[in-house]
Design an enzyme around this catalytic site. Structure first.
Site, short mmCIF file in Angstrom:
data_model
loop_
_atom_site.label_atom_id
_atom_site.label_comp_id
_atom_site.label_asym_id
_atom_site.label_seq_id
_atom_site.Cartn_x
_atom_site.Cartn_y
_atom_site.Cartn_z
N GLN A 21 8.63 -32.44 156.79
CA GLN A 21 8.23 -31.64 155.48
C GLN A 21 7.13 -30.61 155.66
O GLN A 21 6.85 -29.77 154.75
CB GLN A 21 7.94 -32.51 154.20
CG GLN A 21 8.99 -33.41 154.18
CD GLN A 21 8.51 -34.51 152.85
OE1 GLN A 21 8.61 -35.70 153.06
NE2 GLN A 21 7.92 -34.02 151.83
N GLU B 178 8.13 -33.52 140.93
CA GLU B 178 7.77 -34.61 140.99
C GLU B 178 7.34 -35.25 139.56
O GLU B 178 7.40 -36.51 139.44
CB GLU B 178 6.65 -34.78 141.96
CG GLU B 178 7.17 -34.28 143.23
CD GLU B 178 5.94 -33.86 144.35
OE1 GLU B 178 6.18 -34.16 145.42
OE2 GLU B 178 4.92 -33.73 143.76
N ARG C 22 7.20 -38.81 145.92
CA ARG C 22 7.84 -37.85 144.67
C ARG C 22 6.51 -37.66 143.78
O ARG C 22 6.71 -37.86 142.50
CB ARG C 22 8.89 -38.51 144.16
CG ARG C 22 9.61 -37.62 143.27
CD ARG C 22 10.94 -37.64 142.98
NE ARG C 22 11.63 -36.36 142.60
CZ ARG C 22 12.90 -36.14 142.51
NH1 ARG C 22 13.70 -36.82 143.00
NH2 ARG C 22 13.44 -35.01 141.97
N CYS C 23 5.54 -37.49 144.51
CA CYS C 23 4.44 -37.35 143.32
C CYS C 23 3.31 -36.25 144.28
O CYS C 23 3.40 -36.31 145.30
CB CYS C 23 3.64 -38.29 143.03
SG CYS C 23 2.86 -39.52 143.90
#
Ligand code: FAD
Lengths: 809, 284
Positions: free
Chosen positions: A240, A763, A387-388
């Protein structure tokens, strides 16, 4: 005039710029199975490496015998810590300032830990080789509970104590105990204590945000290829943050950075799992150097769930105070953070608990204090932002549960309590008690829109009737109305306070306009399904007036892309998206000069108009961007260099603060614990909307992962530190069957400091969704006296709640 | 998740299957759909050195509906059960149960024979077959024999089938009366937290007979004779339901797992059985 407006509209539509629900350009290959993921890569002579993993959660290793494994046909080498030690690679730094064993150095600290790396001609031989490696373990006492770890005599990490057994300082200051990692504080301790002591009403609650896992569809993996002739290392992988990986690989291996090329090909979801560096990467690189051949390492599903970065595992204790009529006066939060055997969180370095200090949420809370204590246990390392943005799900879950508990304490409607306490539109930019400056917001408008859309009062009336019917024995189903209002903090971030291992968290975009009026733009980010190739082209289309369809977006190859910190924490649009707009504006500035020259007027006498520069007041005199692009390459223009290129490195002045209002209506079967989501409404405000269709897709995905986490998804351990949820049979990954229909909605409050006013959205639905689903469960039982029960709300835990409340007769 | 090396066979007839089994003893195993066996091999929990694929063996995939009984070949897939129009008429409980097994992808591969032969207490078909009083035909070195489903299961993964025997067909007496297959699971693709198969025959306003079997609540499927008996002769009122549930609870012996503790499973078993009986009764 009318004609001209119409044609302007038409020209704008042709560009497919911002605001257009342009179809994803990526999908042509994804929907045909033509994506190119790391496991699709096949190189000549490529070998395959895989790990011998520890069956124990805590044990000393007394012997490793690799002889039998080396006899297995096809096995070429077996690496252990002893082989890596001379290279200084048996341990590696983590992003959190800690260090982590690459291969077990004398002991193991969690089940599944990497003990030896078997390198073979193919993965079948590697699997047989793994079976043949003999390892002798001497079991040690296992600590799976962070509270126990923080008082236990058992020393998990020998590097945390000095010769006398006293704790030595950690990366973030003194340790309170040998298994303690750090203490991190924000806000005002004493004033908060005072406010709470003198408050009219105080609500207190302890909650456990369970350990879970991002579980991307594609697991982690890489291919390392060391070319011994030219000294260049190429590393393909599920990264990522490819540039950060390049720098880390250079720092720990000593290979000069220009000799390392990191490539992230298509990535099948990341959700934070693919930010950090893993032993598999290091071992593959070493194995490639040793053998002179490319080496591939790919996790299987169990490896992924059991060993690479988990998320959450926060024990949160809160106290919130208010006046009798519901105005919040203070908030206190203490967190015990379970980091497992190594602190391998992926947070900006100065934030060992991420942005947990956003935990005052969307509310105007004048006084607050937060303290986080990190602990080592015998569990897998991680603590990534699933996802945040960094720890924002934890923060938002905390405050959105505290609000509900306070509403119970005040005997007040929870929607009303929120309304009373929201930060008001005119208070922005808003300085929060725990340190952040919220850039913009209009919470009341969003809230009223949401409540109206679901007919909130009607739902409450229906619910009251249901409770009566239940009490009268007419139904065995309860109804919950889950509310949540969240404020995210994304787009890390300003270099002055955000860095990872000293690398400032700016991001970048480099644009080249080709002579015929098409373009390529490269960014320091990397899409893992977010659709960057689609949306960033749209930003550029609007900025430079060339059609999005004529713009290629490329990411993920460190030899070609400008340096950037990658994609996670919803930072791509806020940071790289800003860089894209800024680079586009540089292109436009040069194009303006070229246009002026071509039309023989002064620079100031031309203005940009969708896809062209026109002479002010004479719209029939213009040069299109396409014409300008050609001119940039075929004419000698005095005082202007040939070509049309630009690069921008963007250091954001602040974070962005997307927000949203969610409502969930749920029916609960009290006898079986089965939940049924009847309705889910999600209003998101992510500022300027680049591609509404992609936003909707992101919201659907984020909500689905929120549903998973709230209703069943967990990484659970038994007392011996065995992972109980190591396969998808027990680890809940929702399918279309479990997912309800989502209604999406929006308001638009642009970020005042972002060049295009965008805030990030990938997110938000996860951050806001988890408390919304959870609050729906809680709300269903509120009439029967429930204050709080921990997630995940799977069938048996809901059944247990009903049972404890005496609802089973 | 890579199995150890194995030899793969794809014989065309049963004689060849039996001779490979005879030659390699317990190192050999037959494979039907592979959706229980292959995962076990990949986890290296099953060590199969000689794998005999039954896909090409003739005569194992028919569905015959006779005057008194239905005969289903061992290799009939769960999907084929769902899609068979006549079966849905004559034995609708098969379809109702099959639709609650795993997910469509698994059901295209997973077979009825593999499901009942496997001996996994989580499998849905064994309990269903006990409810329907089915018999399994097996063939081995000593020829063919029939084993009643109700006598087949000894313990988890232990059945009355000998290692060298192959299951060829299942025969089910034509079911009568109302039916229901009720299953609680955590998600699609999950084995049961608790499942109940119920078949009820009505005579006037009373229950003439009832057959009940439960799934994943012991180390074998549980045929609850007493629970069925508790309904016979009653009007299936609340008292009868409670008696049936109580009798069933005496027969099951669930263990704690990620689906929940024993007390929860027993409670849910009771709720599920009640619902199954009520639905079956409404269809009787
Ligand atoms: C994700 C997933 C979810 C599932 N969920 C469920 C569920 O909810 N309910 C459920 O009931 N099942 C479930 N299953 C199991 C599935 O139905 C299997 O397909 C089935 O249990 C076995 O059938 P098979 O044809 O695949 O058998 P195989 O896997 O090929 O064989 C299973 C065992 O039976 C033996 N065997 C097979 N055929 C014969 C034969 N003719 N004679 C003798 N021995 C034989 C094999 O040797 C092996 O030991 C699930 C499977 C998966 C992968």
């Amino acid at each position: 005039m009318k004609d001209e407006v119409a044609s302007r509209k038409e020209r704008a539509e042709n560009l497919k710029g911002m605001g257009c629900s342009r179809k994803r350009v990526e999908d042509a290959r994804f929907t045909q199975g033509k994506g190119n993921y790391v496991d699709d890569l096949k190189l000549d002579g490529m070998l395959f490496g895989d790990f011998v993993r520890s069956p124990y959660a805590h044990a000393r290793i007394t012997r490793i015998d690799t002889a039998a494994a080396l006899e297995v046909p096809g096995v070429l080498a077996v690496l252990t810590a002893k082989d890596l030690e001379p290279l200084g690679l048996h341990w590696m730094p983590t992003l959190a300032g800690d260090k982590q064993m690459v291969l077990a150095d004398g002991k193991v600290l969690f089940q599944g830990q990497e003990v030896a790396f078997v390198v073979a001609e193919d993965r079948y031989a590697a699997a047989d080789g793994i079976e043949a490696v003999e390892v002798e373990y001497e079991e040690l006492p296992v600590l799976v509970d962070p509270f126990e770890a923080l008082t236990s005599d058992v020393v998990l990490r020998e590097d945390t104590v000095d010769a006398n057994g006293n704790p030595v300082d950690g990366a973030h200051g003194p340790r309170k105990h040998h298994n303690h990692i750090f203490t991190w504080e924000a806000g005002d301790k004493d004033p908060t204590a005072e406010v709470l002591a003198n408050a009219e009403v105080v609500a207190e609650e302890t909650m456990y945000y369970h350990r879970t896992h991002p579980c991307p569809l594609e697991t982690c993996g890489c291919v390392a290829s060391m070319d011994k002739v030219n000294g260049k290392l190429t590393l393909w992988g599920t990264f990522q943050a490819p540039h950060a990986i390049r720098t880390v690989v250079s720092l720990i291996s000593g290979i000069e950075e220009h000799n390392i090329r990191v490539i992230s090909p298509d990535i099948g979801g990341g959700f934070g799992n693919k930010v950090g560096a893993y032993p598999g990467y290091v071992c593959s690189v070493v194995a490639s150097i040793v053998t002179g051949k490319p080496v591939k390492w790919i996790e299987d599903r169990m490896d992924n769930l059991m060993t690479t970065a988990f998320a959450r595992d926060y024990w949160m204790k809160g106290r919130i105070s208010a006046t009798k009529d519901g105005k919040i006066t203070g908030l206190h939060c203490h967190v015990t953070a379970d980091h497992g055997g190594f602190d391998a969180c992926a947070d900006p370095t100065k934030f060992p608990a991420g942005f947990m200090n956003i935990c005052t949420g969307s509310y105007d809370i004048p006084t607050a204090y937060l303290q986080v204590d990190g602990a080592y246990t015998n569990k897998a390392p991680g603590g990534v932002s699933y996802r945040c943005s960094f720890r924002v799900t934890e923060a938002v879950y905390f405050i959105e549960r505290m609000i509900e508990v306070l509403a119970i304490e005040l005997n007040m409607d929870a929607a009303e309590l929120r309304r009373i306490n929201f930060i008001k539109k005119e208070q922005f930019p808003y300085q929060a008690a725990l340190g952040w400056e919220y850039d913009s917001g209009d919470y009341h408008t969003a809230w009223e829109k949401a409540l109206k859309a679901v007919d909130y009062d009607g739902l409450r009336a229906e619910q009251a009737q249901r409770v009566e019917d239940f009490k009268a024995g007419k139904t065995r189903k309860l109804m919950g109305v889950g509310l949540s209002f969240f404020t995210e903090i994304v787009g890390a971030g300003p270099v002055k306070n955000c860095d990872i291992l000293g690398l400032g968290m700016f991001d970048s975009c480099e644009i080249r306009i080709h002579p015929t009026g098409s373009a390529i733009a490269r960014l320091g980010t990397i899409s893992q399904g977010q659709g960057h190739a689609t949306t960033f082209a749209q930003i550029l289309a609007s900025e430079i007036g060339l059609p999005a369809d004529s713009i290629t977006i490329e990411e993920g190859d460190t030899d070609t892309a400008p340096y950037g910190l990658g994609t996670y924490g919803s930072r791509s649009t806020p940071v790289a998206g800003a860089a894209t707009a800024m680079a586009g504006r540089k292109i436009r500035a040069k194009a303006q000069m070229i246009a002026a020259y071509l039309m023989e007027v002064h620079d100031d006498d031309v203005e940009f108009d969708v896809d062209r520069f026109v002479v002010k007041g004479a719209p029939e005199k213009f040069k299109t961007m396409k014409e300008i692009a050609f001119a940039a390459y075929n004419q000698a223009i005095p005082g202007i260099e040939p070509g049309l290129e630009a690069v921008s490195y963007y250091d954001p002045p602040n974070m962005t603060y997307p927000f949203g209002a969610y409502v969930c209506v749920m029916d609960i079967d009290v006898d079986t614990g089965v939940t049924d989501i009847r309705r889910f409404y999600a209003l998101d405000d992510c500022g300027t909307r680049i591609n509404p269709m992609i936003i909707e897709g992101q919201v659907h995905g984020g909500l689905t992962e929120a549903l998973a986490v709230a209703l069943g998804q967990e990484i659970a351990y038994d007392d011996m530190g065995n992972v109980k949820t190591g396969t998808l049979m027990d680890f809940f990954l929702p399918t279309a069957w479990e997912v309800p229909n989502y209604e999406t909605d929006y308001t638009v409050t642009p970020s005042p400091h972002h060049p295009i006013g965008a805030k990030g959205v990938g997110e938000s639905p996860h951050v806001g969704g988890v408390p919304c689903f959870s609050n729906a469960v809680h709300d269903a039982f509120r009439a029967f006296g429930l204050r709080h029960t921990n997630m995940p709300h799977d069938h048996w835990r809901i059944w247990k709640t009903a049972n404890e409340l005496g609802l089973h007769g | 998740m890579i199995p150890a090396a194995f030899e793969y066979y794809r014989p065309k007839d049963m004689a060849a299957v039996l001779s490979i089994l005879e030659e390699h003893g317990d190192e050999a195993r037959v494979m039907a759909g592979g959706h229980s066996l292959i995962p076990m091999m990949k986890l290296r929990m099953a060590d199969v050195q000689h794998l005999i694929d039954l896909q090409d063996v003739d005569g194992l995939s028919g569905i015959e509906i006779g005057a008194d009984a239905i005969r289903i070949g061992a290799m009939v897939t769960q999907a084929a059960i769902i899609d068979h129009p006549d079966l849905a008429q004559t034995a609708p409980i098969l379809r109702e149960a099959a639709l609650q097994i795993a997910d469509p992808q698994v059901r295209y591969m997973g077979t009825v024979g593999g499901n009942v032969a496997n001996g996994d207490p989580g499998n849905d078909m064994p309990g269903l077959m006990q409810c329907l009083d089915a018999a399994f035909t097996v063939v081995g070195p000593d020829g063919e024999r029939e084993i009643a489903a109700r006598d087949f299961y000894e313990a988890a993964y232990m059945t009355a089938r000998e290692d060298q025997e192959v299951l060829t067909a299942i025969s089910i007496p034509l079911p009568k009366g109302g039916y229901a297959y009720e299953k609680q699971k955590r998600k699609i693709g999950d084995y049961a937290t608790a499942a109940a198969a119920v078949q009820i025959v009505k005579d006037g306003a009373a229950c003439a007979s009832a057959s009940i079997a439960m799934t994943n609540l012991s180390d074998t499927p549980v045929y609850c004779e007493a629970a069925g008996a508790a309904l016979a002769g009653t009007s299936v009122d609340n008292a009868a339901l409670s008696a049936a549930v109580a009798a069933m609870l005496d027969d099951i012996d669930p263990t704690e797992d990620n689906r929940g503790p024993v007390a929860f499973k027993k409670h849910v078993a009771g709720v599920i059985l009640r619902r199954a009986i009520t639905r079956a009764w409404s269809r009787a």
